[in-house]
Design an enzyme around this catalytic site. Structure first.
Site, mmCIF file in Angstrom:
data_model
loop_
_atom_site.group_PDB
_atom_site.id
_atom_site.type_symbol
_atom_site.label_atom_id
_atom_site.label_comp_id
_atom_site.label_asym_id
_atom_site.label_seq_id
_atom_site.Cartn_x
_atom_site.Cartn_y
_atom_site.Cartn_z
ATOM 1 N N THR A 256 0.792 -1.228 0.000
ATOM 2 C CA THR A 256 0.000 0.000 0.000
ATOM 3 C C THR A 256 0.819 1.270 0.000
ATOM 4 O O THR A 256 0.297 2.332 -0.316
ATOM 5 C CB THR A 256 -0.929 0.038 1.225
ATOM 6 O OG1 THR A 256 -0.139 -0.002 2.414
ATOM 7 C CG2 THR A 256 -1.893 -1.128 1.205
ATOM 8 N N VAL A 259 8.022 4.097 1.804
ATOM 9 C CA VAL A 259 8.572 5.120 2.695
ATOM 10 C C VAL A 259 9.973 5.459 2.199
ATOM 11 O O VAL A 259 10.825 4.573 2.052
ATOM 12 C CB VAL A 259 8.618 4.647 4.156
ATOM 13 C CG1 VAL A 259 9.150 5.761 5.041
ATOM 14 C CG2 VAL A 259 7.230 4.223 4.622
ATOM 15 N N ASP A 367 -2.602 -0.708 16.187
ATOM 16 C CA ASP A 367 -1.469 -1.457 15.630
ATOM 17 C C ASP A 367 -0.194 -1.123 16.400
ATOM 18 O O ASP A 367 0.820 -0.733 15.821
ATOM 19 C CB ASP A 367 -1.297 -1.137 14.146
ATOM 20 C CG ASP A 367 -0.407 -2.162 13.430
ATOM 21 O OD1 ASP A 367 -0.229 -3.263 13.976
ATOM 22 O OD2 ASP A 367 0.094 -1.856 12.342
#
Length: 650
Positions: A256, A259, A367
């Site tokens: 998705t 970075v 998370d």
């Protein structure tokens, strides 16, 4: 560590303590203390003085002192074992270029090649793969790098030269022809292109390429050209994103998002750019995009010092621009070695502060895991990645679904039940326990190591407060993040690591005779252990009960109920059934003295009894007195309350 240095450490005057240790010739001790004070450069210098160049290299990387790192690497160049050890440590930390150089010093060519590839230096990686006899892997490495960054022309040249050396002139020509005129790599590409075209008998094309090469002052590559060398031209400048962010390297990627480390040319600062990568016009990745945009809203509302700051949001990407966290992640810190309990509590406290503010604003993180705890250059931790956070009224709930990371996810989330504040606190407890014990959590197996079993200076009180975070019952966990932080800070946590590694629970061996065969049920309802000929009591085996049973066993006082056995298969704890009956009168002076001694022994293990009353005190006809075991007790119980309760029974 001498007394003066120890005193300064206890007073948290770490710089003074380290300088004093250095003056007194304890370079190793000075390095350790400077490291705790986050003075990485000074810690590295002391490590070099102590002769530990491998450790100095890692510390120099933390200090971003390349000169010192070069000196440390040179010092271990002839020590293959040390070079290999530090290379693997640097690899776990994500310092791939330095790991590659250390692997080369250790003569591990293939490992070095893979590390150079991860560092974004595919030409050097390909060269080493070729040296290791794996030309196919060298070609694959260059090909994959070209797919990622097609305008890095030195990659095309390196691939073309490799293909030419291994008798594939047609493929080599295709790669070399892609380098545009005017690029600094054009002359080198033409040198090999002429040779490739000659082998293909393309005379006219070869002549044209040769004329262009001559105009640039070059000469064709000889048929026996040497392999690529380490002195290949430096990579071309990386791409500029959104008009202002010069890409340095890719840090991580997922289905998705990617970075990237980048330089903000407007502010002149290093940043992390999180570029969304899973949305297209067909709607693929729409849910992931929704979570990505949710992260923007969350970070916009969370202007908190314990949360990674949001610098910008680029809707055209879409992309997030975040402050650069140069200290790595908690995940890499855990992989590098044990963490002192005081440092673990500091990190957990920061995460809880961030969560407390998030929960106040109606945000669940969902998370919590080591990879989402980042450190800045000074070593200060911050909580990151609210991309799966749930916005809204916390009186409502959010279905867990597949959100989160299984090993750190609360039981209710794993079962698909709603996530709550207690779910985030479970995640904090999971990473705290891993920091204290070194044991990675498993969704399928209970933890095997208690904090007190991993550190000499921790006891049942520390076990109890940590176990509350990961209780299977959400209602038994701390009420909120601020209460949880307060409970941790109410205890003293040592800054030293003794022992340096957890003591694992020995592997259980199967009993020669099953437990069921040991027990006889008597007519009066008693259960007797046939092996010892004594009546026993059985209580359910829970984490908290096990902690308290261990404390009773360590105390070893004859007036405490004896813990006989932990039956893990039946999930029971066996206790010696006390003789006599419950107290129905005042205590005699000898009985009171015996119980005082029992409580003192129990309190010395770090826990309070919590139920000192007539019901839990048994006396028999011989005057023997027994304080019964309790698996659960009021969390507000203290040693003073135990003594006061005993005094009321006099």
């Amino acid at each position: 560590m001498d007394d003066d240095v120890a005193r300064l450490v206890d007073e948290q005057r770490l710089i003074e303590a380290a300088e004093l240790a250095s003056q007194r010739g304890d370079a190793r001790g000075a390095s350790d203390i400077f490291e705790r004070a986050c003075e990485w450069g000074r810690a590295a210098n002391e490590a070099m003085r102590a002769g530990d160049a491998a450790r100095a290299l890692v510390l120099a990387m933390d200090a971003r002192d390349d000169a010192l790192a070069e000196a440390a690497l040179a010092a271990i160049a002839n020590d293959v074992a040390a070079a290999d050890r530090v290379a693997r440590q640097l690899e776990r930390r994500g310092d791939h270029a330095w790991a590659a150089r250390a692997f080369e010093a250790a003569k591990h060519t293939s490992d070095a090649a893979r590390a150079w590839d991860r560092a974004g230096e595919a030409p050097r990686a390909a060269e080493l793969f070729e040296q290791a006899g794996d030309a196919a892997q060298a070609a694959r490495t260059l090909d994959m790098a070209i797919r990622r960054t097609p305008e890095r022309w030195e990659l095309h040249v390196a691939l073309g030269e490799l293909l030419l050396r291994y008798g594939k002139p047609e493929a080599a020509a295709r790669a070399l022809q892609k380098v545009p005129a005017g690029d600094p790599m054009r002359r080198r590409s033409l040198a090999s292109l002429v040779a490739a075209l000659d082998r293909l008998d393309l005379t006219q094309a070869s002549a044209e390429a040769a004329r262009e090469l001559a105009a640039l002052g070059g000469a064709p590559t000889a048929p026996s050209a040497a392999p690529m060398t380490a002195t290949a031209p430096l990579p071309a400048p990386r791409a500029r994103l959104f008009g202002r962010y010069d890409v340095v390297r890719e840090i991580a990627s997922s289905p998705t998002a990617r970075v990237l480390e980048a330089i903000d040319v407007v502010r002149g600062e290093r940043v992390a750019v999180k570029v969304f990568a899973a949305y297209d016009v067909r709607g693929v990745g729409r849910d992931a995009l929704t979570r990505f945009e949710r992260e923007v809203r969350v970070l916009g509302a969370l202007a908190h010092p314990c949360v990674v700051p949001l610098r910008d949001y680029v809707a055209d990407g879409p992309a997030l621009v975040l402050a650069w966290m140069g200290g790595g992640t908690l995940e890499t810190m855990l992989a590098a070695g044990p963490i002192a309990p005081s440092r673990a509590i500091e990190i957990a406290g920061v995460v809880l502060s961030a969560l407390g503010e998030a929960h106040r604003l109606g945000v669940l993180h969902r998370d919590i895991k080591p990879a989402n705890v980042l450190f800045d250059e000074a070593g200060a931790p911050k909580l990151a990645d609210f991309g799966v956070a749930h916005l809204g009224d916390l009186t409502a709930t959010a279905t867990a679904g597949v959100i989160g990371t299984l090993a750190y996810m609360s039981p209710e989330q794993r079962e698909g039940r709603p996530a709550t504040i207690a779910s985030d606190l479970f995640g904090v407890g999971a990473i705290l326990r891993e920091m204290l014990t070194g044991e990675k959590p498993s969704p399928s197996e209970p933890p095997r190591v208690r904090p007190s079993a991993a550190h000499r200076d921790l006891d049942a009180r520390h076990d109890d407060v940590v176990l509350r975070f990961t209780n299977a019952d959400p209602s038994a966990r701390p009420h909120d993040a601020f209460a949880a932080r307060g409970a941790l800070l109410a205890l003293s946590w040592p800054s030293a690591i003794e022992p340096a590694a957890p003591r694992p629970v020995p592997e259980r061996k199967a009993s020669e005779r099953p437990a069921a065969g040991r027990l006889d049920m008597m007519l009066d309802g008693r259960v007797v252990d046939r092996w010892i000929g004594r009546a026993i009591e059985r209580v359910p085996l829970t984490e908290r009960a096990l902690v308290r049973a261990a404390a009773f066993a360590r105390a070893g006082d004859p007036s405490l109920q004896t813990v006989l056995r932990v039956d893990r298969d039946a999930e029971e704890i066996w206790l010696d059934a006390p003789r006599g009956r419950a107290l129905d009168r005042s205590l005699t002076a000898p009985e009171r003295r015996a119980l005082h001694a029992a409580l003192d022994a129990l309190h010395a293990t770090g826990i309070a009894h919590g139920c000192v009353c007539a019901e839990h005190i048994h006396v028999d006809t011989t005057g023997e007195v027994t304080l019964r075991f309790v698996a659960e007790h009021d969390a507000t119980s203290t040693t003073d309350l135990d003594r006061a309760s005993l005094a009321r029974l006099a």
